[in-house]
Design an enzyme around this catalytic site. Structure first.
Site, PDB file in Angstrom:
ATOM      1  N   LYS A 196       0.854  -1.190   0.000  1.00  0.00           N
ATOM      2  CA  LYS A 196       0.000   0.000   0.000  1.00  0.00           C
ATOM      3  C   LYS A 196       0.889   1.238   0.000  1.00  0.00           C
ATOM      4  CE  LYS A 196      -1.698   2.828   2.765  1.00  0.00           C
ATOM      5  NZ  LYS A 196      -1.581   4.073   1.965  1.00  0.00           N
ATOM      6  N   GLU A 271      10.334   0.904  10.323  1.00  0.00           N
ATOM      7  CA  GLU A 271      11.393   1.907  10.131  1.00  0.00           C
ATOM      8  C   GLU A 271      10.716   3.256  10.312  1.00  0.00           C
ATOM      9  OE1 GLU A 271      13.345   4.655   8.998  1.00  0.00           O
ATOM     10  OE2 GLU A 271      13.367   3.925   6.924  1.00  0.00           O
ATOM     11  N   CYS A 305      13.908  10.329   6.741  1.00  0.00           N
ATOM     12  CA  CYS A 305      13.873   9.886   8.143  1.00  0.00           C
ATOM     13  C   CYS A 305      15.233  10.068   8.809  1.00  0.00           C
ATOM     14  CB  CYS A 305      13.372   8.452   8.245  1.00  0.00           C
ATOM     15  SG  CYS A 305      14.234   7.366   7.113  1.00  0.00           S
ATOM     16  N   GLU A 402      10.317  15.503  15.345  1.00  0.00           N
ATOM     17  CA  GLU A 402      10.672  15.339  13.936  1.00  0.00           C
ATOM     18  C   GLU A 402       9.850  16.333  13.102  1.00  0.00           C
ATOM     19  OE1 GLU A 402       9.602  11.651  11.877  1.00  0.00           O
ATOM     20  OE2 GLU A 402      11.583  11.722  10.933  1.00  0.00           O
TER      21      GLU A 402
HETATM   22  P1  ADP Z   1       3.963  10.547   7.205  1.00  0.00           P
HETATM   23  O1  ADP Z   1       3.902  11.180   8.549  1.00  0.00           O
HETATM   24  O2  ADP Z   1       5.300  10.521   6.584  1.00  0.00           O
HETATM   25  O3  ADP Z   1       2.822  10.899   6.290  1.00  0.00           O
HETATM   26  P2  ADP Z   1       2.632   8.245   7.965  1.00  0.00           P
HETATM   27  O4  ADP Z   1       3.209   7.387   9.010  1.00  0.00           O
HETATM   28  O5  ADP Z   1       1.451   9.084   8.269  1.00  0.00           O
HETATM   29  O6  ADP Z   1       3.844   9.046   7.461  1.00  0.00           O
HETATM   30  O7  ADP Z   1       2.286   7.425   6.670  1.00  0.00           O
HETATM   31  C1  ADP Z   1       3.097   6.395   6.148  1.00  0.00           C
HETATM   32  C2  ADP Z   1       2.207   5.348   5.555  1.00  0.00           C
HETATM   33  O8  ADP Z   1       1.347   4.856   6.584  1.00  0.00           O
HETATM   34  C3  ADP Z   1       1.285   5.830   4.441  1.00  0.00           C
HETATM   35  O9  ADP Z   1       1.202   4.832   3.446  1.00  0.00           O
HETATM   36  C4  ADP Z   1      -0.048   5.984   5.145  1.00  0.00           C
HETATM   37  O10 ADP Z   1      -1.145   5.806   4.278  1.00  0.00           O
HETATM   38  C5  ADP Z   1       0.017   4.846   6.146  1.00  0.00           C
HETATM   39  N1  ADP Z   1      -0.856   5.006   7.308  1.00  0.00           N
HETATM   40  C6  ADP Z   1      -1.260   6.153   7.911  1.00  0.00           C
HETATM   41  N2  ADP Z   1      -2.076   5.878   8.945  1.00  0.00           N
HETATM   42  C7  ADP Z   1      -2.193   4.524   9.016  1.00  0.00           C
HETATM   43  C8  ADP Z   1      -2.880   3.616   9.883  1.00  0.00           C
HETATM   44  N3  ADP Z   1      -3.632   4.053  10.889  1.00  0.00           N
HETATM   45  N4  ADP Z   1      -2.753   2.296   9.660  1.00  0.00           N
HETATM   46  C9  ADP Z   1      -1.990   1.833   8.648  1.00  0.00           C
HETATM   47  N5  ADP Z   1      -1.327   2.639   7.798  1.00  0.00           N
HETATM   48  C10 ADP Z   1      -1.413   3.966   7.972  1.00  0.00           C
END
Ligand code: ADP
Length: 498
Positions: A196, A271, A305, A402
């Site tokens: 995804k 990560e 990161c 961050e």
């Molecule tokens: P960033 O802060 O860099 O946007 P995120 O951790 O929010 O990073 O997002 C990284 C990935 O995690 C994306 O593919 C996002 O769609 C997914 N994501 C965000 N929230 C959830 C969740 N509750 N469960 C699973 N995946 C998630």
């Protein structure tokens, strides 16, 4: 098709204009619910494409397809997996310019970085990982069990078997590279995968899936479901048909994923975030250190990161160092990534721009001095100027949290003990760099630094052969190097009485 003043070559323009579908079980499909998600170009906020808005139903279909494919793929010949990954690398190389442009349009990063970093690294990583497919080994042992009947012996060994179906959830900062970091080890180890991509940058993963299909990966080995994190992502993390989740993203989301995964005892590698210190010792070549520190924070607009977002410089050389760093920041050209002279593109989204600007405001309120930057950039895009902040206290938000943008805080230290205390005063522990030629100091510091990677006289010195991952809240597990063996296989002990 054009975006801002840039003309997109016709093949890619057509690809963007077509109805984009997801890739499940070897077929291009719409989302089960029929809904779509808009994808924007961060350089001018124009709509770039629409992709399916997948949800839990689509994840379910993809997991089923992957489980079916796994039944045969797990027994595939290792050198077939190796060859397919090498073919995928070649196919990616042949279309690297097109992929690089797609990445720039979707993420914003300067085209020269997309081409010479993201694409080059993804191709290298595919080739490196392909080699591991044929090098997954067990061990043989000699047990000392007493209860072996006379005349019999024991044969004992371990097997490394593919962990199963992998769910991969990736961020938007290096969309294709992060996809490859998950897809390649999974497929090399004999696993199948449901990927995804991030909702902001789903395009290169979809194009990669087309390429994987073309080079001959069997249907269902690689599946890509586009959709939102809290919906499709959460469904993937909680799916009982997934044996391992490989996640790269924020620590906050990593914790949610780990909680969901543990319900099914799904293996996880996480990560996560970072707040990597750049430590400049008194003897350092200040000009080189400032150039390196600028690269450490401003590369990819600071959306890395491992970004060197905290600089600790010896108090005697602070002012001179800041002068050099400011000069480096001012030399950057803030422009859409498609412009030839761009060295700093827009941030990925309006949300990210707001977040980064809010951090800069917090620095102003907490007594920080903006040595350079602090503002936005060319109209229409989500730009933030390269920003250097001094005068902040260790407990200020910009030092502790961050930011994920082109914003760096410079502080001072007096001696090595204080430097270690400041560098380690963070919930994160992903990476760190040391700038010095004082061998004694450097070698005393390396074991004290709480970070998964320590670089000396360089930053972001990543290579596929070097394990990569975090201490503390920067994650669990490692990627690259031999981590494919430890994290994408299960170890089975076999003992035979013969
Ligand atoms: P960033 O802060 O860099 O946007 P995120 O951790 O929010 O990073 O997002 C990284 C990935 O995690 C994306 O593919 C996002 O769609 C997914 N994501 C965000 N929230 C959830 C969740 N509750 N469960 C699973 N995946 C998630």
């Amino acid at each position: 098709m054009t975006t801002a003043s840039f003309a997109i070559p016709s093949t890619l323009a057509r690809w963007l204009d077509q109805r984009r579908q997801m890739f499940i079980g070897g077929h291009m499909v719409d989302a089960a619910g029929g809904e779509q998600l808009d994808v924007f170009n961060p350089a001018d906020a124009s709509q770039l494409a629409r992709v399916p808005l997948g949800n839990a139903d689509d994840i379910d279909l993809a997991v089923t397809a992957a489980r079916t494919a796994f039944k045969t793929w797990r027994h595939s010949r290792p050198n077939r997996r190796e060859k397919l990954l090498l073919d995928l690398a070649d196919a990616l190389e042949a279309r690297a310019d097109e992929f690089a442009l797609l990445e720039t349009l979707d993420n914003g990063k300067p085209l020269t970085f997309s081409r010479h970093m993201d694409l080059a690294l993804a191709i290298d990583f595919l080739r490196y990982t392909a080699g591991w497919a044929t090098k997954i080994e067990g061990r043989s042992m000699t047990p000392s069990m007493p209860a072996v009947p006379d005349g019999h012996r024991l044969v004992a060994y371990t097997r490394r078997e593919p962990v199963g179906v992998v769910g991969a959830i990736i961020p938007w900062n290096f969309p294709l590279l992060m996809a490859v970091w998950k897809v390649a080890p999974a497929l090399a180890a004999g696993c199948c995968i449901v990927l995804k991509p991030a909702e902001d940058t789903p395009l290169s993963a979809l194009m990669l899936a087309e390429l994987a299909d073309q080079v001959g990966f069997p249907p269902g080995t690689l599946n890509v479901v586009t959709g939102l994190g809290h919906d499709a992502g959460a469904a993937l993390a909680a799916h009982p048909g997934i044996n391992k989740i490989a996640f790269t993203g924020s620590t906050q989301v990593g914790k949610l994923i780990a909680k969901a995964a543990v319900e099914n005892m799904t293996r996880t590698t996480l990560e996560l975030g970072g707040k990597s210190p750049v430590m400049v010792l008194r003897d350092a070549n200040l000009e080189a250190a400032a150039a390196g520190a600028a690269q450490a924070i401003f590369f990819n607009q600071g959306q890395v990161c491992t970004a060197g977002s905290r600089i600790y410089v010896h108090e005697d050389v602070h002012d001179r160092f800041v002068e050099h760093l400011v000069k480096q920041a001012k030399a950057l050209t803030l422009a859409p990534g498609t412009e030839a002279d761009s060295t700093l593109g827009p941030l990925v989204s309006a949300k990210q721009q707001r977040r980064v600007l809010a951090y800069i405001d917090s620095a102003r309120q907490q007594g920080g001095v903006i040595a350079t930057g602090g503002g936005t950039g060319p109209d229409g895009g989500y730009f933030v100027e390269p920003t250097v902040i001094t005068g902040l206290a260790q407990e200020s938000r910009c030092v502790q949290e961050e930011i994920f943008g082109p914003v760096v805080v410079v502080q001072t230290f007096r001696d090595l003990d204080e430097l270690v205390a400041l560098a380690n005063d963070s919930p994160y522990g992903l990476a760190a760099s040391l700038w010095s030629n004082d061998l004694t100091a450097v070698n005393r510091l390396i074991p004290e630094i709480e970070a998964g990677s320590v670089w000396v006289n360089g930053h972001n010195l990543l290579d596929p052969c070097m394990p990569f991952g975090g201490f503390k809240q920067s994650g669990i597990g490692r990627e690259m190097g031999d981590s494919l063996v430890t994290h994408y296989t299960e170890e089975k002990s076999v003992v035979m009485l013969v």
